[in-house]
Design a protein around this motif. Structure first.
Motif, short mmCIF file in Angstrom:
data_model
loop_
_atom_site.label_atom_id
_atom_site.label_comp_id
_atom_site.label_asym_id
_atom_site.label_seq_id
_atom_site.Cartn_x
_atom_site.Cartn_y
_atom_site.Cartn_z
N ILE A 152 1.91 -5.95 15.27
CA ILE A 152 2.72 -4.73 15.31
C ILE A 152 3.38 -4.43 13.86
O ILE A 152 3.50 -5.29 13.08
CB ILE A 152 4.05 -5.36 16.04
N PRO A 153 2.80 -2.94 13.63
CA PRO A 153 3.37 -2.76 12.09
C PRO A 153 4.65 -2.57 11.88
O PRO A 153 5.39 -2.36 12.63
CB PRO A 153 2.21 -1.55 11.99
N HIS A 154 4.72 -2.70 10.28
CA HIS A 154 6.01 -2.39 9.88
C HIS A 154 6.64 -0.84 10.10
O HIS A 154 6.01 -0.08 9.54
CB HIS A 154 6.09 -2.77 8.53
N PHE A 155 7.58 -0.99 11.06
CA PHE A 155 8.07 0.44 11.42
C PHE A 155 8.48 1.42 10.12
O PHE A 155 8.13 2.70 10.28
CB PHE A 155 8.92 0.63 12.53
N PRO A 156 9.03 0.93 9.27
CA PRO A 156 9.58 1.85 8.36
C PRO A 156 8.42 2.20 7.58
O PRO A 156 8.45 3.34 7.05
CB PRO A 156 10.64 1.17 7.40
N SER A 157 7.34 1.43 7.44
CA SER A 157 6.34 1.87 6.45
C SER A 157 5.59 2.89 7.39
O SER A 157 4.69 3.83 6.83
CB SER A 157 5.42 0.71 6.29
N CYS A 158 5.60 2.60 8.77
CA CYS A 158 4.68 3.74 9.56
C CYS A 158 5.37 5.16 9.43
O CYS A 158 4.58 5.96 9.16
CB CYS A 158 4.78 3.31 11.17
N PHE B 296 0.83 -1.22 0.01
CA PHE B 296 0.02 0.02 0.06
C PHE B 296 1.02 1.19 0.10
O PHE B 296 0.59 2.22 -0.62
CB PHE B 296 -1.01 0.09 0.99
N CYS B 297 1.81 1.19 0.79
CA CYS B 297 2.70 2.57 1.03
C CYS B 297 3.58 2.67 -0.26
O CYS B 297 3.70 3.89 -0.89
CB CYS B 297 3.93 2.22 1.90
N SER B 298 4.06 1.58 -0.80
CA SER B 298 4.86 1.77 -2.12
C SER B 298 3.82 2.09 -3.18
O SER B 298 4.62 2.67 -4.03
CB SER B 298 5.46 0.40 -2.48
N ASN C 266 7.11 6.33 6.93
CA ASN C 266 6.74 6.77 5.49
C ASN C 266 5.25 7.20 5.32
O ASN C 266 4.91 8.14 4.74
CB ASN C 266 7.06 5.46 4.08
N LEU C 267 4.67 6.42 6.03
CA LEU C 267 3.12 6.85 5.97
C LEU C 267 2.68 8.20 6.73
O LEU C 267 2.02 8.98 6.29
CB LEU C 267 2.17 5.51 6.51
#
Length: 594
Positions: free
Chosen positions: A167-173, A145-147, A175-176
């Motif tokens: 637990i969500p993927h922190f790098p994606s968080c 989704f983020c990409s 960027n989001l």
């Protein structure tokens, strides 16, 4: 004494015209004045349009990786879609690594299909299919989704994961959060940040500062301060930018007392007394509340262990001088001295620059003399400020006097010094002296720069001395200095003023060749001058250059040219130009009729 100083002394002695300037010298004291990646080589790619097809996530592979033929087939509910990678030569496998290439294509297609599947799901408004996924699967979807820039969908997915204790993927968080701030969705960004921190993630300082800045822009200062208060406990302490952002927006909101109290509270909570933030605060107080209030704040914050330094005071001196409030400047200097501090070269230079700009020469002379009795004597920057101020006020004789004093004090002038003098000499029609200085510079280590040559060429061109201007032009090229658009504009303007249109055309061609910007007025002047000399054929060539240039002018410009030529009594030439413009489809008869 260095070679430059010797040469300059020789110039000052041997140039009587400069000595003549001293005949009427006056003392200083009396002088006060005012989709898919690019197709790989050797791999034919055949595909059907799929933009309006509803794709089922059915990815079938025929054949094994490394064989001569591999194919990917996508099945859809609407017309058949086929994407085939055919006829891969076995000889080319080593060149582009078939295994990696095919797997990359597979991944890109799978990502697109997977994301599209979930985006097209009618259940996305609720928890959708995500509630049934494990943490790893949902994080894969989150990254996709983020990409793809699907920020809203990614936010909803993180909400679902939080409710399921995933637990969500922190790098994606991260960027989001940044993406949501960029589209002014600060509330959603704040929610994602809270989920990330509660899940054990530590946002970086850039992300925090972006969010705080976004909240401040929306006048949500309370939310910004709350986030700042939670930063340290999350493992990321605020920095100078964090504090400066909040302080600036507080003052913009008219809350100066709140800003002062906010910084005082931060100091009491153990915040480092950042000099930059402290200086910014004092500048803002001075700007919005006046110098007296700023000095009060200086004294109050000293009690909290935040002491002003010379950087802070120099900032206040600069601020008050720029506004011309020299009474306020005096208060700042008095407060500085009362604390046992000593002004430095920056303080003196700031004062001299402002006072000389306003023509307060008695005060300038007093400060300049005082500098010689301190541990901060005048530097080349100081002399340049003085000489520049005198030249701007037309006091060239005194500027030469300071140059002479500079040399005998063993303070070598730099190229900025000479550029200031050259500009003043050209302005005062002392072209021969300017050329003499330019020649002397060629024999020193202080070589003329592009700016130096442009100053002299501009001065010569404005006086119509085009032969000398072209001599300087050729000299700069011989010295390895490449002329720029300013150089050519000066020459072009000079040739046009002197009605030397043939020479102007050559400069014009050189400018176009080097992609230098040519103003419409220059084109008009050259074309009009050529028509005036009955050289319409050359005028047409210039017109074609004008039309083919990147900055194509509008039709009004051509109409002005035609009217100008016709009004000068050149009816036939105007008609010929008009026919050429119509042939080039630049103008139409309808346009001309208006």
């Amino acid at each position: 004494m260095d070679h430059n100083t010797v040469m300059l002394r020789k110039f000052l002695v041997e140039t009587p015209s400069l000595h003549d300037l001293h005949l009427n010298q006056m003392d200083f004291s009396s002088a006060a004045g005012p989709g898919l990646s690019k197709r790989p080589s050797g791999v034919p790619l055949n595909y059907s349009t799929w933009s309006h097809c509803k794709i089922q996530p059915s990815l079938q592979w025929r054949g094994d990786v490394g064989f001569k033929r591999n194919a990917i087939s996508l099945q859809s509910r609407s017309p058949q879609i086929g994407i085939c990678l055919d006829r891969v030569n076995e000889d080319n496998l080593d060149d582009w690594n078939s295994d990696r290439h095919v797997m990359d294509v597979e991944k890109k297609l799978r990502d697109r299909i997977y994301v599209k599947k979930h985006l097209n799901s009618s259940m996305l408004s609720s928890d959708g299919p995500f509630v049934e996924n494990d943490e790893e699967t949902n994080n894969e979807i989150l990254q996709r989704f983020c990409s793809c820039g699907k920020l809203v969908e990614a936010s909803k997915l993180i909400d679902v994961m939080a409710r399921r204790n995933q637990i969500p993927h922190f790098p994606s968080c991260i960027n989001l959060i940044r993406g949501l701030v960029n589209i002014a969705q600060t509330d959603k960004a704040s929610k994602i940040l809270k989920i990330m921190v509660m899940s054990g993630g530590v946002p970086d300082i850039i992300t925090y500062n972006m969010l705080i800045g976004g909240l401040c822009k929306k006048r949500q200062l309370k939310s910004a301060i709350n986030i700042l208060g939670d930063m340290s406990s999350s493992g990321c302490s605020p920095d100078v930018i964090t504090y400066n952002t909040i302080l600036r927006y507080m003052f913009e909101d008219g809350s100066s007392d709140q800003a002062i109290g906010f910084w005082r509270d931060q100091l009491r909570k153990g915040c480092p007394p950042y000099v930059i933030t402290y200086t910014v605060l004092i500048e803002l107080v001075c700007q919005h509340c006046g110098i007296l209030r700023a000095i009060e704040v200086l004294e109050d914050l000293a009690i909290e262990g935040c002491y002003p330094d010379l950087v802070t005071y120099n900032s206040l001196v600069n601020f008050t001088c720029k506004r011309g409030n020299f009474g306020d400047t005096a208060l700042v200097i008095h407060n500085l001295l009362s604390l046992g501090m000593e002004p430095n070269a920056i303080t003196y230079n700031t004062l001299l620059h402002s006072l000389s700009s306003h023509g307060y020469w008695d005060e300038v002379d007093e400060i300049f003399s005082f500098m010689n009795r301190t541990s901060h004597p005048p530097t080349v920057v100081t002399y340049n400020i003085m000489i520049n101020g005198l030249c701007k006020h037309g006091l060239l004789d005194r500027a030469i006097d300071f140059l002479q004093q500079m040399v005998y004090q063993s303070c070598s002038p730099d190229i900025i010094t000479f550029n200031i003098l050259l500009r003043a000499l050209c302005k005062e029609d002392m072209i021969d002296e300017a050329l003499q200085i330019l020649q002397i510079l060629g024999d020193t280590d202080c070589s003329p720069s592009l700016i130096t040559y442009n100053i002299v060429i501009d001065g010569l061109s404005k006086k119509g001395w085009m032969e000398k201007a072209m001599g300087v032009y050729r000299s700069m090229i011989e010295c390895g200095i490449i002329p720029d658009d300013i150089t050519h504009r000066c020459l072009l303007g000079g040739f046009c003023r002197m009605d030397l249109v043939e020479e102007a055309v050559e400069i014009l061609k050189e400018m176009v060749k080097k992609n230098h910007q040519v103003r419409n007025g220059a084109y008009r002047s050259v074309i009009h001058g050529l028509c005036k000399k009955k050289k319409v054929s050359i005028a047409l060539q210039v017109l074609e250059i004008m039309i083919s240039s990147h900055s194509r002018p509008d039709k009004a410009v051509y109409s002005v040219i035609l009217k100008g030529v016709a009004s000068a009594g050149m009816t036939e030439e105007a008609l010929e130009l008009q026919q050429k413009l119509i042939a080039l489809k630049v103008l139409t008869q309808e346009t001309l009729s208006h």
